[in-house]
Design an enzyme around this catalytic site. Structure first.
Site, PDB file in Angstrom:
ATOM      1  N   LYS A   1       0.049 -50.523  16.721  1.00 26.82           N
ATOM      2  CA  LYS A   1       0.797 -49.451  17.397  1.00 26.82           C
ATOM      3  C   LYS A   1       0.719 -49.582  18.915  1.00 26.82           C
ATOM      4  CE  LYS A   1       0.766 -47.637  13.158  1.00 26.82           C
ATOM      5  NZ  LYS A   1       0.271 -46.325  12.850  1.00 26.82           N
TER       6      LYS A   1
ATOM      7  N   ASP B   1       3.262 -43.635  16.695  1.00 26.89           N
ATOM      8  CA  ASP B   1       4.280 -44.671  16.524  1.00 26.89           C
ATOM      9  C   ASP B   1       4.137 -45.729  17.599  1.00 26.89           C
ATOM     10  OD1 ASP B   1       5.393 -42.001  15.349  1.00 26.89           O
ATOM     11  OD2 ASP B   1       6.410 -43.657  14.325  1.00 26.89           O
TER      12      ASP B   1
ATOM     13  N   CYS C   1       2.956 -34.107  10.678  1.00 31.25           N
ATOM     14  CA  CYS C   1       3.780 -35.148  10.068  1.00 31.25           C
ATOM     15  C   CYS C   1       3.021 -35.825   8.920  1.00 31.25           C
ATOM     16  CB  CYS C   1       4.224 -36.151  11.125  1.00 31.25           C
ATOM     17  SG  CYS C   1       5.641 -37.121  10.590  1.00 31.25           S
TER      18      CYS C   1
ATOM     19  N   ARG D   1      15.048 -48.937  14.036  1.00 32.24           N
ATOM     20  CA  ARG D   1      14.444 -47.761  14.656  1.00 32.24           C
ATOM     21  C   ARG D   1      13.779 -48.193  15.959  1.00 32.24           C
ATOM     22  NH1 ARG D   1      11.201 -43.701  11.078  1.00 32.24           N
ATOM     23  NH2 ARG D   1      11.908 -42.282  12.710  1.00 32.24           N
TER      24      ARG D   1
ATOM     25  N   ASN E   1       4.430 -40.023  19.293  1.00 29.25           N
ATOM     26  CA  ASN E   1       4.306 -39.660  17.889  1.00 29.25           C
ATOM     27  C   ASN E   1       5.380 -38.634  17.537  1.00 29.25           C
ATOM     28  OD1 ASN E   1       2.797 -39.996  15.382  1.00 29.25           O
ATOM     29  ND2 ASN E   1       2.114 -37.881  15.678  1.00 29.25           N
ATOM     30  N   LYS E   2       5.392 -38.248  16.265  1.00 26.09           N
ATOM     31  CA  LYS E   2       6.408 -37.313  15.784  1.00 26.09           C
ATOM     32  C   LYS E   2       6.553 -36.096  16.696  1.00 26.09           C
ATOM     33  CE  LYS E   2       8.408 -37.892  12.985  1.00 26.09           C
ATOM     34  NZ  LYS E   2       9.538 -38.743  13.379  1.00 26.09           N
TER      35      LYS E   2
ATOM     36  N   ARG F   1       9.472 -45.241   5.796  1.00 29.78           N
ATOM     37  CA  ARG F   1       9.125 -44.596   7.066  1.00 29.78           C
ATOM     38  C   ARG F   1       7.633 -44.645   7.293  1.00 29.78           C
ATOM     39  NH1 ARG F   1       6.186 -40.946   5.758  1.00 29.78           N
ATOM     40  NH2 ARG F   1       5.784 -40.601   7.974  1.00 29.78           N
ATOM     41  N   GLY F   2       7.244 -44.257   8.524  1.00 22.64           N
ATOM     42  CA  GLY F   2       5.823 -44.378   8.898  1.00 22.64           C
ATOM     43  C   GLY F   2       5.642 -45.722   9.574  1.00 22.64           C
ATOM     44  N   ALA F   3       5.029 -45.725  10.758  1.00 20.45           N
ATOM     45  CA  ALA F   3       5.016 -46.958  11.559  1.00 20.45           C
ATOM     46  C   ALA F   3       4.372 -48.130  10.830  1.00 20.45           C
ATOM     47  CB  ALA F   3       4.299 -46.674  12.888  1.00 20.45           C
ATOM     48  N   ALA F   4       3.279 -47.887  10.110  1.00 18.24           N
ATOM     49  CA  ALA F   4       2.597 -48.997   9.410  1.00 18.24           C
ATOM     50  C   ALA F   4       3.463 -49.499   8.259  1.00 18.24           C
ATOM     51  CB  ALA F   4       1.232 -48.539   8.906  1.00 18.24           C
TER      52      ALA F   4
HETATM   53  O1  LIG Z   1       1.830 -45.660  10.629  1.00 17.36           O
HETATM   54  P1  LIG Z   1       1.539 -44.296  10.062  1.00 17.36           P
HETATM   55  O2  LIG Z   1       0.175 -43.789  10.493  1.00 17.36           O
HETATM   56  O3  LIG Z   1       1.776 -44.162   8.582  1.00 17.36           O
HETATM   57  O4  LIG Z   1       2.644 -43.253  10.716  1.00 17.36           O
HETATM   58  C1  LIG Z   1       2.697 -43.146  12.114  1.00 17.36           C
HETATM   59  C2  LIG Z   1       3.794 -42.198  12.508  1.00 17.36           C
HETATM   60  O5  LIG Z   1       5.060 -42.617  11.970  1.00 17.36           O
HETATM   61  C3  LIG Z   1       5.788 -41.449  11.556  1.00 17.36           C
HETATM   62  O6  LIG Z   1       7.104 -41.476  12.032  1.00 17.36           O
HETATM   63  P2  LIG Z   1       8.383 -41.384  10.997  1.00 17.36           P
HETATM   64  O7  LIG Z   1       8.063 -40.336   9.966  1.00 17.36           O
HETATM   65  O8  LIG Z   1       8.526 -42.777  10.431  1.00 17.36           O
HETATM   66  O9  LIG Z   1       9.559 -40.992  11.893  1.00 17.36           O
HETATM   67  C4  LIG Z   1       5.035 -40.273  12.153  1.00 17.36           C
HETATM   68  O10 LIG Z   1       5.378 -40.054  13.528  1.00 17.36           O
HETATM   69  C5  LIG Z   1       3.621 -40.775  12.018  1.00 17.36           C
HETATM   70  O11 LIG Z   1       2.686 -40.054  12.787  1.00 17.36           O
END
Ligand SMILES: O=P(O)(O)OC[C@H]1O[C@H](OP(=O)(O)O)[C@H](O)[C@@H]1O
Length: 318
Positions: A236, A200, A131, A66, A210-211, A23-26
């Site tokens: 992003k 995101d 988040c 997703r 975002n979250k 998880r996390g967009a990156a």
């Molecule tokens: O790319 P990075 O900065 O790590 O994360 C960006 C965003 O992705 C996450 O989504 P989820 O927890 O995957 O639903 C959160 O919304 C967070 O702010």
């Protein structure tokens, strides 16, 4: 024969992204790109056309995991646009080279944006987070590296409590952490010098996707006069919003909000679980990227510069 079978690791990665194990967009972008490299290495295509079709099939599966984080389709587009060659071996090599380049770029971008975001933080600042965002944490970690004393007020971020990851990682970085429930955010804005969130997707009008909970936090920060910034590398930026498309907001399983037994005890109720929300640009002070910081309303200039060729979906054709 066109081999559309997906390498087992590709299926596993797709399931891991969908379940939020990845998880996390990156991190999602890196995972999807690496899965394309795996598919390229492992498929047994008997022609360049079969190889291309198999890569598109893998990208389609990954795309469907997703819907909101545009880093995922941007990663798939980056790799498939660089798939080139007259033989299967040449095609395979172009994909693995593109993935290696993409992942290295992600790492560099996060480091560069971290330094930009750190420059907005002062020694002694208390930062409120929401988040878990690796882009956002890169800013705090860079500030600590600059020798700044930073403290954090970390929102737990229901229902998945990604704030616990943030709390652990900041503590490991030597940052004193106070964990709060989301409902206490407005109360603790009194003690915050800056609010720092991730993204995101970033829309052409400067809206930050975002979250869930980000928009309410931003409105409260604006009302309390606490500066708020979004840390978001350019992967992003959402090119489809240049042509008026809106960003799909993922809704996730109801049992993330309330377990079945508790819900049965309450009786017949509806449950909603949107995973993201949209913060209008007027409630955001800056979008921090590896190319510098931008007032939200001007992020479209960077988006056109980087994504002017539009947002085709090279995986769409069979
Ligand atoms: O790319 P990075 O900065 O790590 O994360 C960006 C965003 O992705 C996450 O989504 P989820 O927890 O995957 O639903 C959160 O919304 C967070 O702010």
């Amino acid at each position: 024969m066109t081999d559309h079978r997906l390498a087992p690791d590709v299926e596993e990665t797709a399931e891991a992204i969908a379940s939020m194990e990845i998880r996390g967009a990156a991190t999602i972008a890196a995972g999807a790109a690496e899965a394309l490299a795996t598919q390229a290495r492992e498929i047994d295509a008997d022609s360049p056309e079969a190889f291309r079709a198999s890569m598109r099939a893998a990208a389609r599966t990954l795309r469907e995991t997703r819907p909101t984080a545009v880093s995922l389709p941007n990663a798939l587009r980056y790799v498939l646009r660089r798939m080139d060659g007259r033989s299967v071996d040449a095609l395979r090599g172009s994909v693995t080279d593109a993935v290696e380049e993409f992942v290295a770029q992600l790492d560099r971008a996060q480091e560069d944006l971290g330094r930009v975001g750190a420059n907005r933080l002062a020694d002694g600042d208390t930062v409120m987070t929401h988040c878990h965002s690796t882009d956002a944490l890169a800013c705090i970690e860079a500030a600590v590296e600059q020798g700044k004393e930073i403290e954090a007020i970390v929102k737990e971020t229901r229902p998945r409590n990604q704030g616990h990851i943030t709390a652990e990682q900041l503590r490991e970085a030597g940052v004193p952490v106070t964990l709060i429930v989301d409902s206490a955010a407005r109360r603790y804005l009194n003690e915050a010098d800056h609010v720092l969130v991730g993204a995101d997707s970033i829309a052409a009008d400067g809206g930050v996707i975002n979250k869930i909970g980000t928009s309410g936090l931003a409105v409260n920060a604006r009302e309390r006069g606490v500066p708020i910034m979004t840390a978001a590398q350019t992967i992003k930026l959402h090119p489809e919003t240049l042509t008026g498309h809106t960003v799909e907001i993922e809704t996730r399983a109801e049992d993330e909000v309330i377990d079945r037994k508790t819900r049965e005890g309450i009786g017949e109720i509806a449950v909603e679980n949107p995973a993201f929300d949209v913060t209008p640009p007027r409630y955001m002070d800056a979008i921090v990227t590896e190319h510098g910081q931008f007032p939200p309303e001007s992020i479209v200039t960077l988006m056109r510069e980087l994504f002017g060729e539009g947002a085709a979906e090279p995986w769409a054709e069979p």
